[in-house]
Structure formats: C-alpha cells, structure tokens
Design a protein around this motif. Structure first.
Motif, PDB file in Angstrom:
ATOM      1  N   GLY A   1      22.327 -27.978  16.061  1.00  0.00           N
ATOM      2  CA  GLY A   1      21.027 -27.319  16.177  1.00  0.00           C
ATOM      3  C   GLY A   1      21.092 -25.995  16.916  1.00  0.00           C
ATOM      4  N   VAL A   2      21.840 -25.960  18.015  1.00  0.00           N
ATOM      5  CA  VAL A   2      21.963 -24.715  18.785  1.00  0.00           C
ATOM      6  C   VAL A   2      22.650 -23.645  17.943  1.00  0.00           C
ATOM      7  N   ILE A   3      23.734 -24.007  17.278  1.00  0.00           N
ATOM      8  CA  ILE A   3      24.446 -23.032  16.442  1.00  0.00           C
ATOM      9  C   ILE A   3      23.553 -22.546  15.304  1.00  0.00           C
ATOM     10  N   CYS A   4      22.864 -23.459  14.651  1.00  0.00           N
ATOM     11  CA  CYS A   4      21.962 -23.075  13.553  1.00  0.00           C
ATOM     12  C   CYS A   4      20.859 -22.150  14.041  1.00  0.00           C
ATOM     13  N   ASN A   5      20.295 -22.441  15.192  1.00  0.00           N
ATOM     14  CA  ASN A   5      19.211 -21.613  15.706  1.00  0.00           C
ATOM     15  C   ASN A   5      19.702 -20.224  16.117  1.00  0.00           C
ATOM     16  N   ILE A   6      20.917 -20.129  16.638  1.00  0.00           N
ATOM     17  CA  ILE A   6      21.478 -18.818  16.982  1.00  0.00           C
ATOM     18  C   ILE A   6      21.600 -17.966  15.717  1.00  0.00           C
ATOM     19  N   PHE A   7      22.151 -18.544  14.654  1.00  0.00           N
ATOM     20  CA  PHE A   7      22.300 -17.778  13.416  1.00  0.00           C
ATOM     21  C   PHE A   7      20.967 -17.548  12.718  1.00  0.00           C
ATOM     22  N   ASN A   8      20.017 -18.424  12.921  1.00  0.00           N
ATOM     23  CA  ASN A   8      18.684 -18.216  12.360  1.00  0.00           C
ATOM     24  C   ASN A   8      18.039 -16.978  12.978  1.00  0.00           C
ATOM     25  N   ILE A   9      18.114 -16.878  14.291  1.00  0.00           N
ATOM     26  CA  ILE A   9      17.551 -15.706  14.972  1.00  0.00           C
ATOM     27  C   ILE A   9      18.338 -14.456  14.605  1.00  0.00           C
ATOM     28  N   ALA A  10      19.675 -14.575  14.520  1.00  0.00           N
ATOM     29  CA  ALA A  10      20.504 -13.427  14.132  1.00  0.00           C
ATOM     30  C   ALA A  10      20.148 -12.949  12.723  1.00  0.00           C
ATOM     31  N   MET A  11      19.843 -13.887  11.826  1.00  0.00           N
ATOM     32  CA  MET A  11      19.467 -13.522  10.464  1.00  0.00           C
ATOM     33  C   MET A  11      18.200 -12.666  10.462  1.00  0.00           C
ATOM     34  N   TYR A  12      17.206 -13.079  11.221  1.00  0.00           N
ATOM     35  CA  TYR A  12      15.964 -12.305  11.270  1.00  0.00           C
ATOM     36  C   TYR A  12      16.157 -10.973  11.983  1.00  0.00           C
ATOM     37  N   GLY A  13      17.054 -10.934  12.955  1.00  0.00           N
ATOM     38  CA  GLY A  13      17.257  -9.710  13.729  1.00  0.00           C
ATOM     39  C   GLY A  13      18.238  -8.726  13.126  1.00  0.00           C
ATOM     40  N   ALA A  14      19.104  -9.168  12.209  1.00  0.00           N
ATOM     41  CA  ALA A  14      20.158  -8.310  11.670  1.00  0.00           C
ATOM     42  C   ALA A  14      19.655  -7.003  11.038  1.00  0.00           C
ATOM     43  N   PRO A  15      18.549  -7.000  10.298  1.00  0.00           N
ATOM     44  CA  PRO A  15      18.083  -5.716   9.759  1.00  0.00           C
ATOM     45  C   PRO A  15      17.707  -4.705  10.841  1.00  0.00           C
TER      46      PRO A  15
ATOM     47  N   MET B   1      25.770 -16.927   6.326  1.00  0.00           N
ATOM     48  CA  MET B   1      26.223 -17.885   7.352  1.00  0.00           C
ATOM     49  C   MET B   1      25.089 -18.821   7.742  1.00  0.00           C
ATOM     50  N   ASN B   2      23.908 -18.268   7.934  1.00  0.00           N
ATOM     51  CA  ASN B   2      22.752 -19.076   8.301  1.00  0.00           C
ATOM     52  C   ASN B   2      22.479 -20.138   7.232  1.00  0.00           C
ATOM     53  N   CYS B   3      22.511 -19.727   5.973  1.00  0.00           N
ATOM     54  CA  CYS B   3      22.251 -20.682   4.884  1.00  0.00           C
ATOM     55  C   CYS B   3      23.328 -21.757   4.818  1.00  0.00           C
ATOM     56  N   MET B   4      24.593 -21.377   5.021  1.00  0.00           N
ATOM     57  CA  MET B   4      25.665 -22.378   4.986  1.00  0.00           C
ATOM     58  C   MET B   4      25.475 -23.420   6.082  1.00  0.00           C
ATOM     59  N   LEU B   5      25.019 -22.991   7.243  1.00  0.00           N
ATOM     60  CA  LEU B   5      24.855 -23.920   8.362  1.00  0.00           C
ATOM     61  C   LEU B   5      23.682 -24.870   8.176  1.00  0.00           C
ATOM     62  N   TRP B   6      22.629 -24.434   7.481  1.00  0.00           N
ATOM     63  CA  TRP B   6      21.421 -25.242   7.366  1.00  0.00           C
ATOM     64  C   TRP B   6      21.440 -26.216   6.195  1.00  0.00           C
TER      65      TRP B   6
END
Length: 190
Positions: free
Chosen positions: A95-109, A17-22
């Motif tokens: 930008g806000v949506i992308c940044n939310i998923f960016n942080i979620a990507m790093y935090g998911a593990p 999802m993060n990659c699709m948004l960016w």
C-alpha cells in the motif's frame, strides 16, 4: 514534424509503474482499470520511442527505466510473498509503495512547469494528461469517500490538487503560447 522534440516521457513512465503496482488479482475494478492504463501507456511509450529518432540516449534511458520498473515490481511481489509473513504487513508494504507511485503519477506532469514559466508557453505541457488526471483523481476521491477509505481519499485528494495546479498553470500560459504556422489545419470540403 514527426519527432518527440522536447516532450517528456516521464509522466507516462511513472503512470506505467503505477498501473503495474495496482493490478490486483482480488479486484476486477483495480485490475481492469490498471490493465487498460498499462495498455494505453505501452502504446504511448512505443509511439514516443518511435518518434524520438536520433535521441538514442533518451531512447536507451526509457528502455532502462522500463526494465527497472519490471524488476522493481518483481521485487515487490517477491518481498510480499516470501519476506513478509502477516497479512497486515503485506498490505502496508504494498500500500505504501502503491500510494507513493500514485502521488508521483499525478505530480509527474508538474516537472515541465519551470519550462512553461521560463518560455511562457504550454507547447510541451501535457494539458490533457493533467485534465484526465484531475478527472481520475476526482473519481477515486468519490469512490474513496463512499467506501470511507481515508488513506485513498487523502492520496486522491492530493492528486486532484496536483492536477488542479497543473491546469491552473496551463490556463495561465495558454494564451501566450505562440501558434505554430507549420501545423496544417483540416479542411472539410464538399
């Protein structure tokens, strides 16, 4: 031993999802890096779907999550194109949506950390994903710092911190993880 066992697909789904948004038509850098990210996640998720065997509910949830991701990205695109009129508003919304998923990507593990602590084993923790996430976040932090983009710097810095915490937990429980005798070791003979 070819099954998904208790491995979690969610870090990879969030990364997709993060990659699709960016993906950005105005930036070759963002498009190529996130296009490669989407391709690698598609391969991983396909392999995961293949090996989750009798877990039909999990397989169905993964497919539904991917469909929801495509619908969400389409909604973001449509809202950006038709509902928001000014450029600043469009950039802020995306930008806000992308940044939310960016942080979620790093935090998911980090979702697997309670299981690691409970079992005292890193068997199902994606250590390499956390390591590469740390490198990725560090690279984007350096890029952000060079370009003086403070919001990207904050998000990448938070990503580094999340990945570092995962690596610390991984290092703490690595030695207590039992070695499975069922794994075959490669022998190189002449």
């Amino acid at each position: 031993m070819r099954n998904a066992k208790e491995f979690q697909p969610y870090p990879y789904l969030v990364m997709m999802m993060n990659c699709m948004l960016w993906v950005n038509k105005d930036s070759i850098l963002f498009t190529t890096t996130n296009g490669a990210g989407m391709a690698s996640q598609a391969v991983y998720i396909s392999i995961f779907l293949f090996y989750c065997g009798g877990m039909n509910k999990l397989r169905r949830n993964i497919v539904l999550y991917l469909v929801a991701e495509v619908i969400a990205v389409a909604a973001v695109v449509l809202i950006t194109l038709f509902a928001i009129q000014n450029l600043f508003g469009k950039q802020t919304f995306v930008g806000v949506i992308c940044n939310i998923f960016n942080i979620a990507m790093y935090g998911a593990p980090s979702l697997v950390i309670p299981k690691v602590i409970e079992t005292r084993s890193v068997e199902y923790m994606p250590g390499m994903l956390s390591f590469y996430g740390f490198i990725n976040a560090g690279t984007w932090t350096a890029y952000s710092d060079r370009k003086t983009r403070s919001r990207h710097l904050r998000n990448s810095g938070l990503g580094m911190a999340l990945c570092a915490s995962q690596l610390i937990v991984y290092a703490m429980y690595l030695k207590s993880t039992p070695v499975k005798p069922s794994y075959k070791r490669l022998k190189f003979e002449r």
